[in-house]
Design a protein around this motif. Structure first.
Motif, PDB file in Angstrom:
ATOM      1  N   ARG A  61      12.485 -33.865   7.730  1.00 55.89           N
ATOM      2  CA  ARG A  61      13.302 -33.305   8.804  1.00 55.89           C
ATOM      3  C   ARG A  61      13.262 -34.246   9.999  1.00 55.89           C
ATOM      4  O   ARG A  61      12.297 -34.975  10.194  1.00 55.89           O
ATOM      5  N   LEU A 110      18.988 -27.341  10.375  1.00 55.73           N
ATOM      6  CA  LEU A 110      18.105 -26.362   9.738  1.00 55.73           C
ATOM      7  C   LEU A 110      17.835 -25.208  10.689  1.00 55.73           C
ATOM      8  O   LEU A 110      18.069 -24.054  10.366  1.00 55.73           O
ATOM      9  N   ASP A 116      18.078 -31.581   8.435  1.00 52.79           N
ATOM     10  CA  ASP A 116      17.645 -32.028   7.110  1.00 52.79           C
ATOM     11  C   ASP A 116      17.931 -33.520   6.957  1.00 52.79           C
ATOM     12  O   ASP A 116      19.032 -33.985   7.228  1.00 52.79           O
ATOM     13  N   SER A 118      16.666 -35.149   3.933  1.00 50.95           N
ATOM     14  CA  SER A 118      16.066 -35.385   2.620  1.00 50.95           C
ATOM     15  C   SER A 118      16.678 -36.591   1.916  1.00 50.95           C
ATOM     16  O   SER A 118      16.023 -37.226   1.095  1.00 50.95           O
TER      17      SER A 118
END
Length: 140
Positions: A61, A110, A116, A118
């Motif tokens: 994050r 988020l 996010d 990722s």
């Protein structure tokens, strides 16, 4: 004193795979003055707040926020976090710039100012965008 841009190697990793450039912070010498960095930070934050990007590598994050002193803000965030956070980058611009970043990545939000990352897209964009104009810390 080791350069904060290249950790003393004189080479700053580019975002393109397998491409490396001379460090933009120390011009490839691998050394820079901590006093010079602190002075640059004071000058930048005295005018307007800084937009900072704090990364949580465990949960993938990124927090995008503003502060007059991003290093102090990182310390405050770290106190409330069970995972290690790191200041990835910062730039001038204050709240207006911060809002623009939030709008750019609204689909990745988020909660609050956490996004996010990722797939590391935000990391890639931020490191590429600030390679010469912002303050960027290398990944460790």
């Amino acid at each position: 004193m080791r350069c904060i841009g290249c950790d003393g190697t004189g080479i700053h990793p580019d975002l393109m795979p397998n491409v490396r450039n001379s460090c933009t912070k120390c011009d490839g010498t691998g050394k820079t003055s901590e006093d010079e960095f602190e002075e640059k930070l004071r000058e930048a934050t005295a005018k307007v707040g800084m937009v900072y990007f704090v990364r949580d590598d465990i949960n993938q994050r990124i927090k995008i926020g503003t502060a007059l002193n991003p290093l102090e803000r990182l310390r405050a965030l770290q106190t409330g976090s069970s995972v290690r956070l790191r200041l990835m980058a910062m730039c001038g611009g204050g709240r207006t710039t911060e809002r623009q970043f939030h709008e750019t990545w609204v689909g990745r939000r988020l909660q609050g100012e956490w996004f996010d990352d990722s797939d590391r897209e935000i990391t890639r964009v931020v490191l590429w965008a600030f390679r010469g104009d912002g303050i960027v810390w290398p990944e460790r």
